[in-house]
Design an enzyme around this catalytic site. Sequence first.
Site, PDB file in Angstrom:
ATOM      1  N   ARG A   1     -10.829 122.439  49.403  1.00 26.23           N
ATOM      2  CA  ARG A   1      -9.665 121.579  49.215  1.00 26.23           C
ATOM      3  C   ARG A   1      -8.392 122.131  49.858  1.00 26.23           C
ATOM      4  O   ARG A   1      -7.632 121.374  50.458  1.00 26.23           O
ATOM      5  CB  ARG A   1      -9.470 121.218  47.747  1.00 26.23           C
ATOM      6  N   THR A   2      -8.169 123.415  49.750  1.00 25.46           N
ATOM      7  CA  THR A   2      -6.914 123.943  50.299  1.00 25.46           C
ATOM      8  C   THR A   2      -6.892 123.819  51.824  1.00 25.46           C
ATOM      9  O   THR A   2      -5.900 123.395  52.417  1.00 25.46           O
ATOM     10  CB  THR A   2      -6.709 125.406  49.858  1.00 25.46           C
TER      11      THR A   2
ATOM     12  N   LYS B   1     -10.991 145.679  57.077  1.00 28.45           N
ATOM     13  CA  LYS B   1      -9.538 145.672  56.956  1.00 28.45           C
ATOM     14  C   LYS B   1      -8.891 146.583  58.004  1.00 28.45           C
ATOM     15  O   LYS B   1      -9.552 147.175  58.823  1.00 28.45           O
ATOM     16  CB  LYS B   1      -9.136 146.125  55.550  1.00 28.45           C
TER      17      LYS B   1
ATOM     18  N   ARG C   1      -5.726 132.477  54.448  1.00 27.52           N
ATOM     19  CA  ARG C   1      -6.326 132.839  53.155  1.00 27.52           C
ATOM     20  C   ARG C   1      -7.157 134.093  53.378  1.00 27.52           C
ATOM     21  O   ARG C   1      -7.903 134.180  54.358  1.00 27.52           O
ATOM     22  CB  ARG C   1      -7.209 131.705  52.636  1.00 27.52           C
TER      23      ARG C   1
ATOM     24  N   HIS D   1      -0.705 132.363  45.396  1.00 28.88           N
ATOM     25  CA  HIS D   1      -1.173 131.119  46.023  1.00 28.88           C
ATOM     26  C   HIS D   1      -0.013 130.132  45.876  1.00 28.88           C
ATOM     27  O   HIS D   1      -0.041 129.220  45.052  1.00 28.88           O
ATOM     28  CB  HIS D   1      -2.424 130.639  45.277  1.00 28.88           C
TER      29      HIS D   1
HETATM   30  C1  NCD Z   1      -7.996 128.354  43.626  1.00 28.86           C
HETATM   31  C2  NCD Z   1      -8.031 129.539  44.553  1.00 28.86           C
HETATM   32  O1  NCD Z   1      -8.713 129.522  45.575  1.00 28.86           O
HETATM   33  O2  NCD Z   1      -7.343 130.484  44.236  1.00 28.86           O
HETATM   34  N1  NCD Z   1      -8.473 127.167  44.168  1.00 28.86           N
HETATM   35  C3  NCD Z   1      -7.720 126.419  44.995  1.00 28.86           C
HETATM   36  O3  NCD Z   1      -6.975 126.895  45.809  1.00 28.86           O
HETATM   37  N2  NCD Z   1      -7.826 125.099  44.845  1.00 28.86           N
HETATM   38  C4  NCD Z   1      -8.614 128.653  42.331  1.00 28.86           C
HETATM   39  C5  NCD Z   1     -10.083 128.930  42.298  1.00 28.86           C
HETATM   40  O4  NCD Z   1     -10.715 129.182  43.316  1.00 28.86           O
HETATM   41  O5  NCD Z   1     -10.611 128.909  41.190  1.00 28.86           O
END
Ligand code: NCD
Length: 323
Positions: free
Chosen positions: A66-67, A94, A116, A144
């Site tokens: 989703r993100t 890293k 991310r 986040h």
């Molecule tokens: C969250 C994340 O990735 O930190 N999800 C998200 O961004 N929609 C929370 C999760 O993964 O549970």
Amino acid sequence: MSQSVFPVGRLRLRHLLGIEGLSAEEITLLLDLSESYVEQNRARGGKSSLLRGRTIINLFFENSTRTRTSFELAGKRLGGDVVNMSAEVSSIKKGETLMDTAVTMNAMLPDVLIVRHPDSGAVKLLSEKVDCAVINAGDGTHEHPTQALLDALAIRRHKKRLQGLLVAICGDILHSRVARSNIHLLATMGARVRVVGPPTLMPTAIARMGVEVFHDMRKGLEGVDIVMMLRLQTERMQGNFVPSVREYFRHYGLDYEKLSVAKPDALIMHPGPMNRGVEIDSEVADDVDRSLIREQVEMGVAVRMACLDLLTRNLVSNTGGAT
Ligand code: NCD
């Protein structure tokens, strides 16, 4: 390049790496700008040309549906060119390798890099090595920021304010960057925050963030306006943090019985992805009168449009270019 006429003059962000350090005024401006994108998306849904000629790279070292999609949609709705790059984390070490990635990214001359990464602090490190704006799409258990902004936007639209609200963030606080960003945002905006979860999933120093700590859901949910549930992040756990999923649901899963002690108009939230029957009962999650979960996804696109809009405005002024 045409830009929407929104008074964000006082908000000058080079990057968006976290909520920590943002003022209430800055958060309010970001939410107001996001609100204008909600209206715009609903009214015409069409694309704007605000980011025409701009390149946005989604660089994801961790799985995300989703993100990543939300950022992609946000960039495309603003007319930008969006490129998705997913890096297999197991093959990336890293330190030097992250720096190599930064050099490679820089050479592609993007305007915005959305990152991310499974390690806390990695996105900030990367931001120090590139010339473009960087948005943190989640770094380890640290922050986040766009999730906290979209959560705040959803809450504000329903409750008309953030100040004075009582919010319970429940479940796996230990592994949650969503919890941390939300705590910073809600505290800055004058909401009262409770964290509720088993001692094994509670960071030891969490009370220093100005929250009240509860290990009992029925006590923690008493009188709250918002119940924010978190996913049990088993992928970040080494060893057993909970006796069993069944047991976890019995004590910490949100069902109507536990919800009954919250305010009668309390709203339910979850950042997704949800584990139905683990941290939340399916019926509660789908309750159209109480659950904001679907709306959170919609708000996500608007918030990310606002962030892209804002950071690219600043790029224009950073390089001394035309407005
Ligand atoms: C969250 C994340 O990735 O930190 N999800 C998200 O961004 N929609 C929370 C999760 O993964 O549970």
